[in-house]
Scaffold this motif. Structure first.
Motif, PDB file in Angstrom:
ATOM      1  N   TRP A 204      57.002  28.876 -18.986  1.00 42.15           N
ATOM      2  CA  TRP A 204      58.243  28.955 -18.222  1.00 42.15           C
ATOM      3  C   TRP A 204      59.247  27.935 -18.762  1.00 42.15           C
ATOM      4  CZ3 TRP A 204      61.618  26.074 -15.525  1.00 42.15           C
ATOM      5  CH2 TRP A 204      62.504  26.722 -14.654  1.00 42.15           C
ATOM      6  N   ARG A 205      58.808  26.711 -19.018  1.00 42.54           N
ATOM      7  CA  ARG A 205      59.713  25.680 -19.555  1.00 42.54           C
ATOM      8  C   ARG A 205      60.309  26.114 -20.893  1.00 42.54           C
ATOM      9  NH1 ARG A 205      55.135  22.412 -17.733  1.00 42.54           N
ATOM     10  NH2 ARG A 205      55.758  21.185 -15.897  1.00 42.54           N
ATOM     11  N   ARG A 206      59.507  26.777 -21.704  1.00 40.00           N
ATOM     12  CA  ARG A 206      59.959  27.208 -23.034  1.00 40.00           C
ATOM     13  C   ARG A 206      61.127  28.181 -22.932  1.00 40.00           C
ATOM     14  NH1 ARG A 206      55.329  30.191 -25.849  1.00 40.00           N
ATOM     15  NH2 ARG A 206      54.273  28.319 -25.073  1.00 40.00           N
ATOM     16  N   TYR A 207      61.127  29.013 -21.894  1.00 35.72           N
ATOM     17  CA  TYR A 207      62.153  30.035 -21.755  1.00 35.72           C
ATOM     18  C   TYR A 207      63.272  29.647 -20.797  1.00 35.72           C
ATOM     19  CZ  TYR A 207      58.034  32.628 -23.423  1.00 35.72           C
ATOM     20  OH  TYR A 207      56.921  33.030 -24.112  1.00 35.72           O
ATOM     21  N   SER A 208      63.201  28.457 -20.237  1.00 39.49           N
ATOM     22  CA  SER A 208      64.125  28.082 -19.167  1.00 39.49           C
ATOM     23  C   SER A 208      65.542  27.852 -19.676  1.00 39.49           C
ATOM     24  CB  SER A 208      63.626  26.794 -18.484  1.00 39.49           C
ATOM     25  OG  SER A 208      64.596  26.306 -17.582  1.00 39.49           O
ATOM     26  N   SER A 209      66.503  28.365 -18.901  1.00 42.31           N
ATOM     27  CA  SER A 209      67.914  28.059 -19.140  1.00 42.31           C
ATOM     28  C   SER A 209      68.399  26.938 -18.237  1.00 42.31           C
ATOM     29  CB  SER A 209      68.766  29.315 -18.892  1.00 42.31           C
ATOM     30  OG  SER A 209      68.734  29.668 -17.516  1.00 42.31           O
ATOM     31  N   THR A 210      67.513  26.422 -17.385  1.00 43.31           N
ATOM     32  CA  THR A 210      67.899  25.449 -16.362  1.00 43.31           C
ATOM     33  C   THR A 210      67.644  24.013 -16.788  1.00 43.31           C
ATOM     34  OG1 THR A 210      67.363  27.090 -14.662  1.00 43.31           O
ATOM     35  CG2 THR A 210      67.592  24.805 -13.932  1.00 43.31           C
ATOM     36  N   LEU A 211      66.502  23.778 -17.382  1.00 43.07           N
ATOM     37  CA  LEU A 211      66.105  22.398 -17.684  1.00 43.07           C
ATOM     38  C   LEU A 211      67.037  21.780 -18.723  1.00 43.07           C
ATOM     39  CD1 LEU A 211      62.212  22.731 -17.740  1.00 43.07           C
ATOM     40  CD2 LEU A 211      63.764  22.308 -15.807  1.00 43.07           C
ATOM     41  N   GLY A 212      67.377  20.518 -18.466  1.00 44.08           N
ATOM     42  CA  GLY A 212      68.268  19.781 -19.340  1.00 44.08           C
ATOM     43  C   GLY A 212      69.742  19.971 -19.033  1.00 44.08           C
ATOM     44  N   LYS A 213      70.054  20.833 -18.067  1.00 40.96           N
ATOM     45  CA  LYS A 213      71.445  21.122 -17.732  1.00 40.96           C
ATOM     46  C   LYS A 213      71.935  20.270 -16.560  1.00 40.96           C
ATOM     47  CE  LYS A 213      72.044  24.807 -20.460  1.00 40.96           C
ATOM     48  NZ  LYS A 213      71.936  26.153 -19.890  1.00 40.96           N
ATOM     49  N   ASP A 214      73.246  20.012 -16.537  1.00 47.87           N
ATOM     50  CA  ASP A 214      73.892  19.437 -15.358  1.00 47.87           C
ATOM     51  C   ASP A 214      74.086  20.561 -14.351  1.00 47.87           C
ATOM     52  OD1 ASP A 214      74.090  16.827 -16.408  1.00 47.87           O
ATOM     53  OD2 ASP A 214      75.913  17.372 -17.486  1.00 47.87           O
ATOM     54  N   VAL A 215      73.573  20.343 -13.138  1.00 46.52           N
ATOM     55  CA  VAL A 215      73.543  21.436 -12.165  1.00 46.52           C
ATOM     56  C   VAL A 215      74.054  20.964 -10.807  1.00 46.52           C
ATOM     57  CG1 VAL A 215      71.594  22.594 -13.288  1.00 46.52           C
ATOM     58  CG2 VAL A 215      71.149  20.912 -11.487  1.00 46.52           C
ATOM     59  N   LEU A 216      74.464  21.955 -10.031  1.00 47.49           N
ATOM     60  CA  LEU A 216      74.725  21.780  -8.608  1.00 47.49           C
ATOM     61  C   LEU A 216      73.671  22.596  -7.887  1.00 47.49           C
ATOM     62  CD1 LEU A 216      76.511  20.939  -6.146  1.00 47.49           C
ATOM     63  CD2 LEU A 216      77.785  23.068  -6.534  1.00 47.49           C
ATOM     64  N   VAL A 217      72.858  21.930  -7.055  1.00 49.00           N
ATOM     65  CA  VAL A 217      71.800  22.615  -6.314  1.00 49.00           C
ATOM     66  C   VAL A 217      72.224  22.725  -4.854  1.00 49.00           C
ATOM     67  CG1 VAL A 217      69.364  22.668  -5.698  1.00 49.00           C
ATOM     68  CG2 VAL A 217      70.065  21.660  -7.875  1.00 49.00           C
ATOM     69  N   CYS A 218      72.278  23.951  -4.354  1.00 51.25           N
ATOM     70  CA  CYS A 218      72.600  24.196  -2.950  1.00 51.25           C
ATOM     71  C   CYS A 218      71.306  24.565  -2.249  1.00 51.25           C
ATOM     72  CB  CYS A 218      73.611  25.327  -2.826  1.00 51.25           C
ATOM     73  SG  CYS A 218      75.132  25.051  -3.772  1.00 51.25           S
ATOM     74  N   SER A 219      70.857  23.692  -1.352  1.00 50.05           N
ATOM     75  CA  SER A 219      69.561  23.900  -0.705  1.00 50.05           C
ATOM     76  C   SER A 219      69.587  23.315   0.691  1.00 50.05           C
ATOM     77  CB  SER A 219      68.452  23.232  -1.534  1.00 50.05           C
ATOM     78  OG  SER A 219      67.200  23.367  -0.919  1.00 50.05           O
ATOM     79  N   SER A 220      69.170  24.122   1.678  1.00 49.94           N
ATOM     80  CA  SER A 220      69.065  23.676   3.075  1.00 49.94           C
ATOM     81  C   SER A 220      70.356  23.039   3.573  1.00 49.94           C
ATOM     82  CB  SER A 220      67.889  22.695   3.230  1.00 49.94           C
ATOM     83  OG  SER A 220      66.679  23.292   2.827  1.00 49.94           O
ATOM     84  N   GLY A 221      71.486  23.621   3.201  1.00 41.97           N
ATOM     85  CA  GLY A 221      72.777  23.130   3.661  1.00 41.97           C
ATOM     86  C   GLY A 221      73.324  21.950   2.894  1.00 41.97           C
ATOM     87  N   CYS A 222      72.571  21.450   1.913  1.00 44.28           N
ATOM     88  CA  CYS A 222      73.017  20.308   1.098  1.00 44.28           C
ATOM     89  C   CYS A 222      73.468  20.795  -0.280  1.00 44.28           C
ATOM     90  CB  CYS A 222      71.887  19.298   0.927  1.00 44.28           C
ATOM     91  SG  CYS A 222      71.332  18.554   2.468  1.00 44.28           S
ATOM     92  N   ARG A 223      74.397  20.059  -0.878  1.00 39.53           N
ATOM     93  CA  ARG A 223      74.874  20.336  -2.232  1.00 39.53           C
ATOM     94  C   ARG A 223      74.665  19.070  -3.052  1.00 39.53           C
ATOM     95  NH1 ARG A 223      78.599  24.651  -2.545  1.00 39.53           N
ATOM     96  NH2 ARG A 223      79.927  23.534  -4.032  1.00 39.53           N
ATOM     97  N   ILE A 224      73.748  19.138  -4.009  1.00 42.80           N
ATOM     98  CA  ILE A 224      73.355  17.967  -4.785  1.00 42.80           C
ATOM     99  C   ILE A 224      73.661  18.206  -6.256  1.00 42.80           C
ATOM    100  CG2 ILE A 224      71.458  16.428  -5.401  1.00 42.80           C
ATOM    101  CD1 ILE A 224      72.130  16.388  -2.437  1.00 42.80           C
ATOM    102  N   ARG A 225      74.399  17.262  -6.850  1.00 39.40           N
ATOM    103  CA  ARG A 225      74.676  17.330  -8.288  1.00 39.40           C
ATOM    104  C   ARG A 225      73.719  16.408  -9.030  1.00 39.40           C
ATOM    105  NH1 ARG A 225      79.900  18.000  -6.243  1.00 39.40           N
ATOM    106  NH2 ARG A 225      80.964  19.814  -7.161  1.00 39.40           N
ATOM    107  N   GLY A 226      73.305  16.847 -10.208  1.00 41.04           N
ATOM    108  CA  GLY A 226      72.426  16.025 -11.017  1.00 41.04           C
ATOM    109  C   GLY A 226      72.026  16.757 -12.281  1.00 41.04           C
ATOM    110  N   LYS A 227      71.010  16.241 -12.935  1.00 40.13           N
ATOM    111  CA  LYS A 227      70.498  16.846 -14.164  1.00 40.13           C
ATOM    112  C   LYS A 227      69.112  17.399 -13.892  1.00 40.13           C
ATOM    113  CE  LYS A 227      69.800  16.021 -19.105  1.00 40.13           C
ATOM    114  NZ  LYS A 227      69.943  15.053 -20.212  1.00 40.13           N
ATOM    115  N   ALA A 228      68.927  18.679 -14.220  1.00 37.36           N
ATOM    116  CA  ALA A 228      67.621  19.310 -14.035  1.00 37.36           C
ATOM    117  C   ALA A 228      66.670  18.808 -15.114  1.00 37.36           C
ATOM    118  CB  ALA A 228      67.757  20.825 -14.103  1.00 37.36           C
TER     119      ALA A 228
END
Length: 259
Positions: A204-228
């Motif tokens: 899964w890590r080999r094919y991921s487009s998410t890891l290593g990216k700067d992301v905004l995660v929207c979860s349980s009403g929260c919006r968190i910015r960071g690096k995946a």
């Protein structure tokens, strides 16, 4: 299509029992009904089209003819909190099947999407039904846009969704894709049941487009910015934010460059 899928199918359990329909509201809903009635592990439900297909969070999933809309009934020996690992395993099996059958390799976006050129190609919806803290059964749904033209999508999705036909210009034998997927899925599933999910997570890590990216995660009403940074052994996303590591079991990931 049922007979064509079974022709040459060498799995032990996946797809040995197939329920094929021209049209369903949702393959996941039908699979759940069958599971409640005692359908066996590996039973496949597949439809030519869905009239009320669902994505994560109850979102509508456009399911016209030409795509592959299927659900598998699984009866795994897993804890309820491990259900997300099956989602990741399904995404790996779908990505590798697409590479093998269509000579086209999609990316995997956490937690449940396959992308091509940043557009949605496929999605996985895993629904777990528990008993005594364990899993009584799982229904894992997969929808992938195969032989779908741009104008087959609703107007509001034409800039967001894509298909194998759009990306490659070629029609795909859908029965061959399903048969190959069942075999790939069973191999990954059996290996994970015997040895754990570490090898699946590495793929899964080999094919991921998410890891290593700067992301905004929207979860349980929260919006968190960071690096995946990574996924952990249970499939949760690890995001570095403001000097700490946050762990997300579910949520919507938006790549910062897309905003």
């Amino acid at each position: 299509m049922k007979a064509v899928i079974k022709s040459g199918l060498t799995t032990k359990t996946m797809g040995r029992e197939i329920f094929h329909y021209h049209s369903l509201e949702s393959t996941n809903n039908t699979a759940r009904q069958l599971a409640e009635d005692g359908a066996e592990h590996g039973t496949l439900v597949i439809a030519a089209r869905q009239t009320a297909g669902r994505g994560r969070g109850g979102r509508r999933w456009s399911s016209p003819e030409g795509g592959i809309w299927l659900s598998l009934i699984l009866r795994p020996q897993l804890l309820f909190v491990q259900a997300s690992l099956i989602t990741l395993l399904t995404a790996v099996a779908a990505a590798e099947t697409t590479r093998e059958v269509c000579c086209f390799m999609p990316d995997i976006k956490w937690p449940n999407d396959l992308l091509a050129g940043g557009k949605k190609l496929a999605g996985v919806l895993t629904e777990a039904f528990a008993v005594n803290g364990g899993i009584h059964y799982l229904v894992v749904g997969l929808g992938i846009n195969i032989n779908i033209r741009k104008n087959d999508f609703p107007p509001e999705l034409r800039q967001q969704a894509t298909s194998i036909l759009i990306e490659t210009g070629k029609q795909t034998d859908r029965a061959l894709w399903v048969r190959s997927f069942l075999m790939a899925f069973e191999q990954l599933y059996d290996e994970a049941a015997a040895d754990g999910f570490a090898a699946v997570l590495d793929r899964w890590r080999r094919y991921s487009s998410t890891l290593g990216k700067d992301v905004l995660v929207c979860s349980s009403g929260c919006r968190i910015r960071g690096k995946a940074l990574d996924i952990d052994g249970q499939g949760a996303l690890l995001v570095e934010t403001e000097g700490s590591i946050r762990r997300f079991w579910a949520g919507e990931v938006i790549f910062e460059q897309e905003r």
